[in-house]
Structures are given as structure tokens and as C-alpha cells.
Design a protein around this motif. Structure first.
Motif, short mmCIF file in Angstrom:
data_model
loop_
_atom_site.label_atom_id
_atom_site.label_comp_id
_atom_site.label_asym_id
_atom_site.label_seq_id
_atom_site.Cartn_x
_atom_site.Cartn_y
_atom_site.Cartn_z
N TRP A 1 0.82 -1.21 0.00
CA TRP A 1 0.00 0.00 0.00
C TRP A 1 0.86 1.26 0.00
O TRP A 1 0.45 2.32 -0.47
CB TRP A 1 -0.91 0.03 1.24
CG TRP A 1 -0.13 -0.07 2.50
CD1 TRP A 1 0.22 -1.22 3.15
CD2 TRP A 1 0.48 0.99 3.23
NE1 TRP A 1 0.99 -0.93 4.24
CE2 TRP A 1 1.16 0.41 4.31
CE3 TRP A 1 0.49 2.39 3.08
CZ2 TRP A 1 1.87 1.17 5.23
CZ3 TRP A 1 1.19 3.14 4.00
CH2 TRP A 1 1.87 2.53 5.06
N LYS B 1 1.30 3.38 -2.87
CA LYS B 1 0.12 4.07 -3.38
C LYS B 1 -0.07 5.42 -2.70
O LYS B 1 -0.93 6.18 -3.09
CB LYS B 1 -1.13 3.20 -3.17
CG LYS B 1 -0.97 1.77 -3.62
CD LYS B 1 -1.16 1.66 -5.11
CE LYS B 1 -1.29 0.25 -5.64
NZ LYS B 1 -0.93 -0.86 -4.85
N ARG C 1 -2.93 3.50 6.21
CA ARG C 1 -3.72 3.45 4.98
C ARG C 1 -5.08 4.11 5.22
O ARG C 1 -5.56 4.88 4.40
CB ARG C 1 -3.91 2.00 4.54
CG ARG C 1 -4.68 1.88 3.23
CD ARG C 1 -4.68 0.47 2.72
NE ARG C 1 -5.25 -0.47 3.69
CZ ARG C 1 -5.32 -1.78 3.51
NH1 ARG C 1 -4.81 -2.32 2.42
NH2 ARG C 1 -5.85 -2.57 4.41
N GLU C 2 -5.67 3.81 6.37
CA GLU C 2 -6.93 4.45 6.73
C GLU C 2 -6.75 5.96 6.84
O GLU C 2 -7.58 6.75 6.38
CB GLU C 2 -7.45 3.90 8.08
CG GLU C 2 -8.22 2.62 7.92
CD GLU C 2 -9.36 2.75 6.92
OE1 GLU C 2 -10.20 3.65 7.06
OE2 GLU C 2 -9.38 1.97 5.94
N ARG D 1 -6.52 7.40 3.46
CA ARG D 1 -7.80 7.32 2.76
C ARG D 1 -8.76 8.41 3.26
O ARG D 1 -9.40 9.10 2.49
CB ARG D 1 -8.40 5.94 2.98
CG ARG D 1 -9.70 5.71 2.26
CD ARG D 1 -10.23 4.33 2.52
NE ARG D 1 -9.56 3.30 1.73
CZ ARG D 1 -9.55 2.00 2.04
NH1 ARG D 1 -10.15 1.58 3.14
NH2 ARG D 1 -8.95 1.13 1.26
N GLU D 2 -8.80 8.59 4.59
CA GLU D 2 -9.69 9.60 5.17
C GLU D 2 -9.35 11.00 4.68
O GLU D 2 -10.22 11.85 4.53
CB GLU D 2 -9.60 9.55 6.70
CG GLU D 2 -10.31 8.37 7.32
CD GLU D 2 -9.98 8.23 8.80
OE1 GLU D 2 -9.34 9.14 9.36
OE2 GLU D 2 -10.36 7.20 9.38
N LYS E 1 -8.02 11.66 1.88
CA LYS E 1 -8.01 11.66 0.42
C LYS E 1 -6.61 11.90 -0.12
O LYS E 1 -6.40 12.63 -1.09
CB LYS E 1 -8.99 12.69 -0.14
CG LYS E 1 -10.42 12.49 0.37
CD LYS E 1 -11.39 13.27 -0.48
CE LYS E 1 -12.82 13.24 0.07
NZ LYS E 1 -13.24 12.04 0.75
N SER F 1 -5.02 9.60 -1.25
CA SER F 1 -4.86 8.64 -2.33
C SER F 1 -6.22 8.29 -2.87
O SER F 1 -7.25 8.58 -2.26
CB SER F 1 -4.13 7.43 -1.78
OG SER F 1 -4.80 6.27 -2.08
N THR F 2 -6.24 7.69 -4.00
CA THR F 2 -7.52 7.32 -4.62
C THR F 2 -7.82 5.87 -4.30
O THR F 2 -7.22 5.28 -3.42
CB THR F 2 -7.41 7.49 -6.13
OG1 THR F 2 -6.45 6.56 -6.60
CG2 THR F 2 -6.99 8.90 -6.48
N ALA F 3 -8.72 5.31 -5.07
CA ALA F 3 -9.14 3.93 -4.83
C ALA F 3 -8.06 2.93 -5.20
O ALA F 3 -8.29 1.74 -5.21
CB ALA F 3 -10.40 3.64 -5.62
N PHE G 1 -5.90 1.86 -3.55
CA PHE G 1 -5.67 0.93 -2.44
C PHE G 1 -6.38 -0.39 -2.67
O PHE G 1 -5.97 -1.41 -2.14
CB PHE G 1 -6.19 1.53 -1.14
CG PHE G 1 -5.24 2.52 -0.53
CD1 PHE G 1 -3.90 2.23 -0.42
CD2 PHE G 1 -5.71 3.73 -0.08
CE1 PHE G 1 -3.03 3.15 0.15
CE2 PHE G 1 -4.85 4.63 0.51
CZ PHE G 1 -3.51 4.35 0.61
N ASP G 2 -7.47 -0.31 -3.36
CA ASP G 2 -8.33 -1.49 -3.44
C ASP G 2 -7.82 -2.50 -4.44
O ASP G 2 -6.92 -2.23 -5.20
CB ASP G 2 -9.74 -1.06 -3.80
CG ASP G 2 -10.29 -0.13 -2.74
OD1 ASP G 2 -11.00 0.82 -3.11
OD2 ASP G 2 -9.98 -0.34 -1.56
#
Ligand SMILES: [Zn+2]
Lengths: 207, 85
Positions: A118, A121, A193-194, A197-198, A200, A202-204, A206-207
Motif C-alpha cells: 500500500w 500508493k 492506509r486508513e 484514505r480519510e 483523500k 490517495s484514490t481507490a 488501495f483497493d
């Protein structure tokens, strides 16, 4: 003092506790006090706040002083000895004994390969990223780790110890160290990572 | 060597613990495997970040004084005999 040589002139007081002779006390000061910054740095990382860090350091040095008569300066010097005492003081403060080692078989090395993937990313050069906040998040993530994992991670990163040195210090198998570090890094990674993500960061991807 | 075997070696390399690692074989694998090379870079990076985040802590003077006086006070005094290490 030569490697392996024991400290001279340890006596026992009326309460049955060890007293150091002036020579041994001077030796203790020469051997143990130079590592105070290192011990404090680890205590600050382990403790929940500055007050607890102070207490950890004081108790570590009190125990070290009391045990100095039995200390033998081996090839690794006094720092690992002090770090081991700090570790035990930390466990005492947390009201627990050291855990039984996690077997290496718990971890599949195939999973190791993608560890922390991750991280690639996260655009860590993002101008809006507040590094003070990021550092606090990282500390918070480390602070939530189980004590055994936290110690292993901090010895590895702050002290720069090898896996073998950590294993000796923690009195566990090499595979246990690898397992603890893997789990510690994975947990910290999830937390960050959380965080990213919170915000923003990074974008999706991570998925 | 496959990736799982190299993963063990990468852990050792990231800890600057080269004993027992067949470095030429591992380097050859790393040069051709972005997964393993990436992991080594990430481990090294995380180690550096953690060292930076925690590395600047210095013993405050009040604590240094207390540790020093702790040694002074215990000189020949009655000591606590709780577990030492
Ligand atoms: Zn590979």
C-alpha cells in the motif's frame, strides 16, 4: 573491565539488598549512564506519555543499579542489558508477563512479499500533507500495537537492531521476531492506509 | 530462489544482517523481481521513517538529574530488592 568480568565489591545490606562499593558505583555510572539518551528514546516511544517515559527510565536505572553486581559486560555491552531491563519494566507497567512466542508457522512467507505494498500508493510528496499530523498518526498506530509487537518494531527501527539481536534481547526465537515484526508492520500499515484514505491522500488505488 | 525464500533474505537485508544470506543469489532475484525489490525498499523506508519520528527524543534535564541522584541516594542505602531484570 574485561568482557565477562563481574563487577567487584558487591555487598548486601541489612535488608538483604545489594549495595555497590564506591568502585562498582563509579563503574555503573561509567557503563550505564552514557546510554541514558538511548533508553529515554525507547521509553518515550514505548510509554503513553512523557510522564510514563520518565517513570520507565527511572525504574529501569533503579533495577539496573540493584542488579549491577550480577551484570557481566559481554561483547554487546551495557545497552542491550539496559534495553532488556526497560522491556521488563514496560511489561510490569502494563501489568502482564511476556507472551508466549508466536510460532513462525503462523506467518506465510508468501504473504511477506506483498507486505506494505500500500505504501507505494500514498503520494507522500503531497504538498498538503501535514507531517506533524502524520508523525502523530504513526506514533498513535505504534502505540496501539501489542506490547511485544511494539517492542520488536521499535528495537528494529529506532535502535537499528538486527533480528538476531532482537531475538536475544527479547529471549525468543528468530522466527518469532520475524513474525512479530511482520504483524507490527502490517497493523501500522493498515492504520496509515486508513489515515491516508480519510484525508483523500490517495484514490481507490488501495483497493 | 522463489519470492517466499527471498522474503526471508529481504528481512535480513533490511536489518543489515547479512550473515547466512546468499547475497549474489538474492540480488539477482531482486534485479528481476519488482515485488521483492519493492518490499525491500518499503521496509527500509519504514525503518527510516520510524527512526526519524522517534529519533530526536533527548533525555530532559530533570530526568537526567533524577537518575543521577537515584544513584547517589542508593549509595550504601537500603535498596529495594524487587526483581532486577
Ligand atoms: Zn520475488
Amino acid at each position: 573491565m574485561l568482557n565477562g568480568e563481574k563487577n567487584p565489591s558487591t555487598t548486601v545490606d541489612r535488608a538483604g539488598a545489594p549495595c555497590l562499593s564506591p568502585v562498582a558505583r563509579a563503574r555503573f555510572e561509567a557503563v550505564a549512564l552514557p546510554h541514558l539518551d538511548s533508553i529515554y528514546r525507547m521509553a518515550r516511544a514505548l510509554g503513553s506519555d512523557a510522564v510514563e517515559a520518565d517513570d520507565l527510565v527511572q525504574e529501569t536505572y533503579a533495577r539496573a543499579y540493584r542488579g549491577f553486581g550480577r551484570f557481566e559486560l559481554r561483547e554487546y555491552g551495557a545497552k542491550p542489558w539496559l534495553l532488556r531491563i526497560l522491556q521488563n519494566v514496560f511489561y510490569t507497567f502494563k501489568g502482564r508477563q511476556r507472551r508466549e512466542p508466536v510460532l513462525l508457522e503462523d506467518v506465510d512467507f508468501d504473504h511477506f512479499v506483498d507486505e506494505l505494498s500500500w505504501a507505494e500508493k500514498i503520494p507522500i510528496s503531497v504538498g498538503s500533507l501535514n507531517w506533524d499530523h502524520f508523525d502523530e498518526e504513526l506514533k498513535s498506530a505504534v502505540g496501539r500495537l501489542q506490547p511485544e509487537y511494539r517492542i520488536a518494531l521499535l528495537l528494529w527501527s529506532i535502535e537499528g537492531l538486527s533480528y538476531r539481536e532482537i531475538a536475544e534481547l527479547c529471549e525468543c526465537a528468530l522466527g518469532t521476531v520475524m513474525s512479530r515484526l511482520y504483524r507490527a508492520r502490517r497493523t501500522v500499515g493498515r492504520h496509515l492506509r486508513e489515515y491516508a484514505r480519510e484525508r483523500k491522500l490517495s484514490t481507490a488505488r488501495f483497493d | 530462489m522463489n519470492c517466499a525464500e527471498v522474503a526471508r533474505c529481504v528481512d535480513a537485508l533490511a536489518s543489515e544482517q547479512h550473515g547466512g544470506v546468499d547475497i549474489p543469489v538474492v540480488l539477482e532475484h531482486l534485479s528481476g523481481c519488482s515485488r521483492c525489490a519493492g518490499r525491500l525498499a518499503r521496509l527500509t523506508s519504514l525503518r527510516e521513517v520510524l527512526a526519524r519520528v522517534y529519533g530526536d527524543a533527548r533525555t530532559p534535564s530533570h530526568l537526567r538529574d533524577r537518575v543521577q541522584s537515584l544513584v547517589e541516594e542508593q549509595k550504601g542505602g537500603v535498596l529495594d530488592s524487587r526483581e532486577v531484570s
